[in-house]
Design a protein around this motif. Sequence first.
Motif, PDB file in Angstrom:
ATOM      1  N   LYS A 197       0.848  -1.191   0.000  1.00 41.88           N
ATOM      2  CA  LYS A 197       0.000   0.000   0.000  1.00 41.88           C
ATOM      3  C   LYS A 197       0.887   1.246   0.000  1.00 41.88           C
ATOM      4  O   LYS A 197       1.949   1.251   0.618  1.00 41.88           O
ATOM      5  N   THR A 198       0.423   2.294  -0.657  1.00 43.85           N
ATOM      6  CA  THR A 198       1.117   3.580  -0.595  1.00 43.85           C
ATOM      7  C   THR A 198       0.128   4.700  -0.870  1.00 43.85           C
ATOM      8  O   THR A 198      -0.829   4.521  -1.650  1.00 43.85           O
ATOM      9  N   SER A 199       0.336   5.814  -0.228  1.00 36.57           N
ATOM     10  CA  SER A 199      -0.485   7.004  -0.477  1.00 36.57           C
ATOM     11  C   SER A 199       0.063   7.822  -1.638  1.00 36.57           C
ATOM     12  O   SER A 199      -0.558   8.799  -2.057  1.00 36.57           O
ATOM     13  N   THR A 243       1.102   8.604  -5.519  1.00 36.87           N
ATOM     14  CA  THR A 243       0.639   8.269  -6.858  1.00 36.87           C
ATOM     15  C   THR A 243       1.821   7.880  -7.721  1.00 36.87           C
ATOM     16  O   THR A 243       2.781   8.653  -7.856  1.00 36.87           O
ATOM     17  N   ASP A 297       2.641  11.036   3.926  1.00 39.01           N
ATOM     18  CA  ASP A 297       2.642   9.979   2.909  1.00 39.01           C
ATOM     19  C   ASP A 297       3.418   8.766   3.420  1.00 39.01           C
ATOM     20  O   ASP A 297       4.335   8.891   4.259  1.00 39.01           O
ATOM     21  N   ARG A 308       6.946  -0.161   7.207  1.00 37.42           N
ATOM     22  CA  ARG A 308       6.451   0.988   6.454  1.00 37.42           C
ATOM     23  C   ARG A 308       7.467   2.134   6.484  1.00 37.42           C
ATOM     24  O   ARG A 308       8.282   2.243   7.410  1.00 37.42           O
TER      25      ARG A 308
END
Length: 449
Positions: A323-325, A327, A353, A429
């Motif tokens: 998962k990543t915030s 783009t 982020d 993370r």
Amino acid sequence: PSNCNGLFELRILATLFGHAEMRHGAPSFNKMSNTWIYLPHLKEHEDSLTPNVLLGKGRTGVSLVLGIPTVKREKQSYLISTLSSLFYELSPEELTDIVVIVFVAEVDSAYVQGVAESIMTKFPDEVNSGILEVVTASPHFYPSFSQLKETLGDSKERVKWRTKQNLDYSFLMLYAQQKGSYYVQLEDDIAAKEGYLQAMKTFAKQNPEDWLILEFSQLGFIGKMFRTSDLPMLVEFILMFYKDKPIDWLLDHILWVKVCHPEKGEVHCSRKKDVLRRRYKPSLFQHIGIHSSLKGKIQKLKDRDFGKQTLFKAHTNPPAELKTSLTAYESHTLERAYLGQDFFWGMSPVIGDFVQISFHQPQPVKGYLFRSGNIETNGDKLYNTTVEVLPSDVNAKREFLSFVALGAFVNGVAEGTIDPLMEKISAIRLVIHSDSDVWALLSEIFIRL
């Protein structure tokens, strides 16, 4: 060169063989008395040949001096990207044996100061250690370009551009000559191949005698190595004809004068010149700029001998949900980077982020390595970013109630080990703690089991 007239040959011979003390010595600017002959306007100002060192520690005694002239471009500057590529993954030993000189070849003091401040902001460690210098010339160094003759079918604007370029190279060579054993001419819009520094040093050692130029790129004046002891002679030759021809043509002329027999033809001449000018393959430098420093010129030349760069490093990592915030840019996704198929390129990071790796099954993770940036886009690093882990059994290990910060990115790299007390890890993370003015590129992700 085979059609040179007698006057041309006499002027060259006088330069090459009439000033041996300059060829073998390391004179300062002011000791090169013939400079005043070729640039008589310099007599009007005593400091016209004095370099203005904006950033630098005066480092000398190194093996390699890398010279980069830079000017204001109409569209886009590639300087920071060029410097990032040159410094990418150099070892501490390599860094102690080089000096990189950026010559800001402009007389606009505000622009010059802006370039120096940008370099200081992006490369503080390199500047403070003396590896990286920024210099400029006196505004009185350049003559008036208003009376230049249009030659070789070039426009007046192009003649001015190439004439000033010859003066820029000359000034930079004179400044660099006393700093090390070898001088390498570069441009401000190139990318370097990984391992370029050691490759150049090795090639120079393998060719101890009888050369004037070692070439590490086939394009123009990029990647040309000279002994610093030869620089005064080269500079004097360039200054004699700086208004007449571009630099790469002048270099060919000097080779012709040194070894070519006017009665033995081109084949014999080419063979002799190849002794003085030796080529290394594959090329170590690639031209990346599109917009030339000449206004309106589009420069799409590429060195076909350069080959492809290694832009990411692959590892086999344990299965995980990603998962990543951030783009992703085009196809450069986090999933592809984790699988070792590509690099991850996230656009415009802001505070908060994250990139999160949640393992399908808790893993006995021993360590981690995250590398940001690559040799072509080394400026897109992660800054002010921490590495955090989530132990799998928070109840059994009460001291670990949630994610635990273990490390942070330093110079674009986060690497560390995990305390065995944590046993197995459920997730790792990366958390970004400030807005960034660059994108974020992860070129290596390694979860070590």
